[in-house]
Design a protein around this motif. Sequence first.
Motif, PDB file in Angstrom:
ATOM      1  N   ILE A   1     -13.832  18.814 -14.707  1.00 49.82           N
ATOM      2  CA  ILE A   1     -14.017  18.689 -13.263  1.00 49.82           C
ATOM      3  C   ILE A   1     -12.698  18.970 -12.547  1.00 49.82           C
ATOM      4  CG2 ILE A   1     -14.728  17.139 -11.405  1.00 49.82           C
ATOM      5  CD1 ILE A   1     -16.261  15.573 -13.691  1.00 49.82           C
ATOM      6  N   ASN A   2     -12.632  20.108 -11.889  1.00 48.21           N
ATOM      7  CA  ASN A   2     -11.399  20.573 -11.236  1.00 48.21           C
ATOM      8  C   ASN A   2     -11.593  20.597  -9.725  1.00 48.21           C
ATOM      9  OD1 ASN A   2     -13.304  22.708 -11.794  1.00 48.21           O
ATOM     10  ND2 ASN A   2     -11.833  24.123 -10.915  1.00 48.21           N
ATOM     11  N   GLY A   3     -11.563  19.441  -9.098  1.00 45.77           N
ATOM     12  CA  GLY A   3     -11.790  19.384  -7.655  1.00 45.77           C
ATOM     13  C   GLY A   3     -13.042  18.586  -7.364  1.00 45.77           C
ATOM     14  N   VAL A   4     -13.657  18.841  -6.216  1.00 51.15           N
ATOM     15  CA  VAL A   4     -14.809  18.031  -5.837  1.00 51.15           C
ATOM     16  C   VAL A   4     -16.021  18.358  -6.702  1.00 51.15           C
ATOM     17  CG1 VAL A   4     -14.060  17.674  -3.457  1.00 51.15           C
ATOM     18  CG2 VAL A   4     -15.487  19.651  -4.014  1.00 51.15           C
ATOM     19  N   ALA A   5     -16.752  17.306  -7.068  1.00 48.95           N
ATOM     20  CA  ALA A   5     -18.020  17.448  -7.781  1.00 48.95           C
ATOM     21  C   ALA A   5     -19.016  16.564  -7.034  1.00 48.95           C
ATOM     22  CB  ALA A   5     -17.885  17.015  -9.234  1.00 48.95           C
TER      23      ALA A   5
ATOM     24  N   ASP B   1     -22.067  15.614 -21.793  1.00 48.75           N
ATOM     25  CA  ASP B   1     -21.796  14.545 -22.755  1.00 48.75           C
ATOM     26  C   ASP B   1     -20.414  13.927 -22.559  1.00 48.75           C
ATOM     27  OD1 ASP B   1     -24.216  14.931 -24.576  1.00 48.75           O
ATOM     28  OD2 ASP B   1     -23.375  16.950 -24.463  1.00 48.75           O
ATOM     29  N   ILE B   2     -19.475  14.741 -22.124  1.00 45.22           N
ATOM     30  CA  ILE B   2     -18.095  14.288 -21.933  1.00 45.22           C
ATOM     31  C   ILE B   2     -17.622  14.811 -20.583  1.00 45.22           C
ATOM     32  CG2 ILE B   2     -15.712  14.452 -22.800  1.00 45.22           C
ATOM     33  CD1 ILE B   2     -16.987  14.911 -25.615  1.00 45.22           C
ATOM     34  N   ARG B   3     -16.952  13.946 -19.819  1.00 40.81           N
ATOM     35  CA  ARG B   3     -16.469  14.329 -18.494  1.00 40.81           C
ATOM     36  C   ARG B   3     -14.965  14.113 -18.396  1.00 40.81           C
ATOM     37  NH1 ARG B   3     -21.307  12.267 -18.248  1.00 40.81           N
ATOM     38  NH2 ARG B   3     -20.533  10.133 -18.403  1.00 40.81           N
ATOM     39  N   LEU B   4     -14.238  15.187 -18.123  1.00 42.52           N
ATOM     40  CA  LEU B   4     -12.801  15.125 -17.867  1.00 42.52           C
ATOM     41  C   LEU B   4     -12.569  15.566 -16.426  1.00 42.52           C
ATOM     42  CD1 LEU B   4     -11.570  17.036 -21.066  1.00 42.52           C
ATOM     43  CD2 LEU B   4     -12.082  14.603 -20.861  1.00 42.52           C
TER      44      LEU B   4
END
Length: 254
Positions: free
Chosen positions: A100-104, A116-119
């Motif tokens: 996640i590079n910025g707004v999500a 499954d995995i969130r960075l």
Amino acid sequence: MNTIHYEKQGEVAYLYINKPEKRNAIDSTMSDLFLEYLEYFKNDSEARVLIITGKGDKAFCSGRDLKEAKENPEAFKKKPLRGRLFNAIIETYKPVISAINGVAVGAGCEIALASDIRLASKGSRLGMPEAKRGMGATFGATILPKLISPSFAAKMLYTGKLVSSKEAFQVGLVDEVLENQEQLLERATEIAHDICECAPLSVQRIKETIWKTMDVPLFQALQLDIGPNVYESEDRIEGAQAFLEKRKPVWKGQ
């Protein structure tokens, strides 16, 4: 380059949401492409892990393109993201990492929730402002309370406010926060390579078990036999033999 860009480096695949001038908002054409590449990844026996991220430095994905909803309401109605895109991410039954590079926000946050995995990179923000837009956040409202504190999830959903990457880490919404986008992709790739060290059928079975038992009572879940039968696989024999011989296993995925 397409608005959805897909590439593969060895066993790791990368899917880039590529509309930075619109903060990577997804329209109907993009959602179709996204689904096509997910199906391609699912059926590619050489691709083991998928990393999803956004192009540019401002947004992972700012959700559904609301301009399309106004200008082309029929396309918006005929191709809702819920039940299609998010389910497809889960049902690849291969690991998916969101970098996640910025707004999500909105559907962008839900893409991350289906992973499954969130960075996240430092300065990123996540949330679902659907309640402020008269929408329902159906997938997010279903899955978010299962991943973090139900009361914190309710607060996020009821208010539509975004949370910082730091706060998301504190509540378990993201697993790690990286200093910048370069480190974010490096770390996502590192984790993907760690996964690729493991037996493909084992990883598939584990992913299916995680998702399919999420709402199943404990003792009922323990009776289920989900996913491929790894116990009679060639890879189980290879894994044990490699351990005894102190070498890396050579997985066949069978």
